[in-house]
Design an enzyme around this catalytic site. Structure first.
Site, short mmCIF file in Angstrom:
data_model
loop_
_atom_site.label_atom_id
_atom_site.label_comp_id
_atom_site.label_asym_id
_atom_site.label_seq_id
_atom_site.Cartn_x
_atom_site.Cartn_y
_atom_site.Cartn_z
N ASP A 123 -3.36 -0.12 -7.52
CA ASP A 123 -3.41 -0.85 -8.79
C ASP A 123 -4.24 -0.16 -9.88
OD1 ASP A 123 -1.67 -2.83 -8.02
OD2 ASP A 123 -3.19 -4.34 -7.64
N ASP A 138 7.61 -5.48 2.49
CA ASP A 138 7.14 -4.11 2.64
C ASP A 138 7.26 -3.45 1.29
OD1 ASP A 138 5.96 -2.41 4.70
OD2 ASP A 138 7.54 -1.02 4.14
N LYS A 160 0.00 -9.74 -13.63
CA LYS A 160 0.59 -8.93 -12.53
C LYS A 160 1.59 -9.78 -11.75
CE LYS A 160 -0.12 -6.31 -8.31
NZ LYS A 160 -0.89 -5.98 -7.13
P1 IMP Z 1 2.76 -2.47 2.95
O1 IMP Z 1 3.84 -3.23 2.30
O2 IMP Z 1 1.69 -3.36 3.52
O3 IMP Z 1 3.24 -1.46 3.95
O4 IMP Z 1 2.04 -1.73 1.74
C1 IMP Z 1 1.95 -0.36 1.66
C2 IMP Z 1 0.89 0.09 0.71
O5 IMP Z 1 1.44 0.10 -0.60
C3 IMP Z 1 -0.38 -0.74 0.61
O6 IMP Z 1 -1.32 -0.38 1.58
C4 IMP Z 1 -0.86 -0.38 -0.78
O7 IMP Z 1 -1.56 0.85 -0.74
C5 IMP Z 1 0.44 -0.15 -1.53
N1 IMP Z 1 0.81 -1.37 -2.27
C6 IMP Z 1 1.71 -2.33 -1.91
N2 IMP Z 1 1.77 -3.28 -2.86
C7 IMP Z 1 0.87 -2.92 -3.80
C8 IMP Z 1 0.46 -3.53 -5.03
O8 IMP Z 1 0.91 -4.61 -5.44
N3 IMP Z 1 -0.47 -2.85 -5.73
C9 IMP Z 1 -0.99 -1.67 -5.32
N4 IMP Z 1 -0.68 -1.08 -4.17
C10 IMP Z 1 0.26 -1.71 -3.43
#
Ligand code: IMP
Length: 197
Positions: A153, A69, A173
Site C-alpha cells: 500500500d 487471493d 481504499k
Molecule cells: P494473498 O492474497 O494473501 O496471497 O496476498 C498476497 C500479498 O499481496 C500480500 O501479502 C500483500 O503483500 C499483497 N497484497 C494483497 N492485497 C493487498 C492490498 O490490498 N494492499 C497491499 N498489498 C496487498
C-alpha cells in the site's frame, strides 16, 4: 448456514467486512477454526490459490467459504510479483522486505504502471467453487508514503488519486481497491446465492 472467510490475515478480514454487506448471514473466519490448518498457497495463479483456499476451508468446516487471493502485477516486471506477492523477497519475509525488493527491481525502470488484482472464490461445503475478479490500476512510486493499510500500500497510487493506498482513508481504499471491485461484483453476481444460504 454459516459463511467462513478463508483467511487469517486480519487486514484482509477487516477490509472484506467493511466492504461487503453479508445481509444477516452468520460470518466466521479461519480464526474461529484454530484446528483447520493454514492452506498452502502453492498454485501458479491467483485463481488457483483462491479456489484451493475456499475449497479446503469449506470441506474442513462443513460451511460455505469465501477466499480472496490478491497480488500486485507490475508491467515493467512482466506481471511480477503477481501470485508470489506475499513472498516476493523470500519465504517468511515481511511487508517491508517486499517493498525494498520492489523498489530495487524498479530502480532503472521508467514504466512504473501496475495493478492490484483480486480473485474471489466461493465454495459450497462439498468443494464446488466459482470465482470472479476485480482489479485496480495505478503506479508504483519511488519511496514509501503513508501508514494505513498493509503490504505494498505505501508504494501504490491508484489511478485518479494523488495519495498512496497507505495515505488514503480506509473508506476510500475500500471503495476503489481490487478487493472492493471484486466484492462489488460478488454483491451483484452472487446476491441470490448468498441470500439463499
Ligand atoms: P494473498 O492474497 O494473501 O496471497 O496476498 C498476497 C500479498 O499481496 C500480500 O501479502 C500483500 O503483500 C499483497 N497484497 C494483497 N492485497 C493487498 C492490498 O490490498 N494492499 C497491499 N498489498 C496487498
Amino acid at each position: 448456514m454459516k459463511l467462513v472467510l478463508a483467511t487469517r490475515n486480519a487486514h484482509k478480514l477487516e477490509e472484506i467486512q467493511a466492504i461487503f454487506d453479508f445481509q444477516g448471514l452468520e460470518v466466521l473466519s479461519a480464526f474461529d477454526f484454530p484446528d483447520v490448518p493454514d492452506v498452502v498457497e502453492d498454485k501458479e495463479t491467483l485463481e488457483g490459490n483462491a479456489v484451493k483456499k475456499a475449497v479446503e476451508v469449506a470441506q474442513a468446516t462443513g460451511c460455505w467459504a469465501l477466499a480472496d487471493d490478491s497480488g500486485l502485477e507490475v508491467a515493467a516486471l512482466d506481471g511480477a510479483p503477481g501470485v508470489y506477492s506475499a513472498r516476493y523477497a523470500g519465504d517468511h519475509c515481511s511487508y517491508a522486505d517486499n517493498n525494498v525488493k520492489l523498489l530495487k527491481e524498479l530502480a532503472d525502470k521508467d514504466d512504473r504502471s501496475a495493478q492490484f488484482r483480486t480473485v474471489l472464490a466461493l465454495s459450497d461445503p462439498q468443494g464446488k467453487a466459482q470465482t470472479l475478479e476485480g482489479a485496480c490500476p495505478g503506479k508504483i512510486i519511488e519511496e514509501l508514503r503513508g501508514t494505513n493499510g498493509f503490504g505494498y500500500d505505501p508504494l501504490f497510487i491508484p489511478e485518479g488519486h494523488s495519495g498512496t493506498f497507505a495515505e488514503l482513508d480506509a473508506a476510500i481504499k475500500n471503495k476503489i481497491s481490487h478487493r472492493a471491485r471484486a466484492l462489488q461484483k460478488a454483491a451483484v453476481e452472487w446476491a441470490a446465492l448468498l441470500s439463499s444460504l
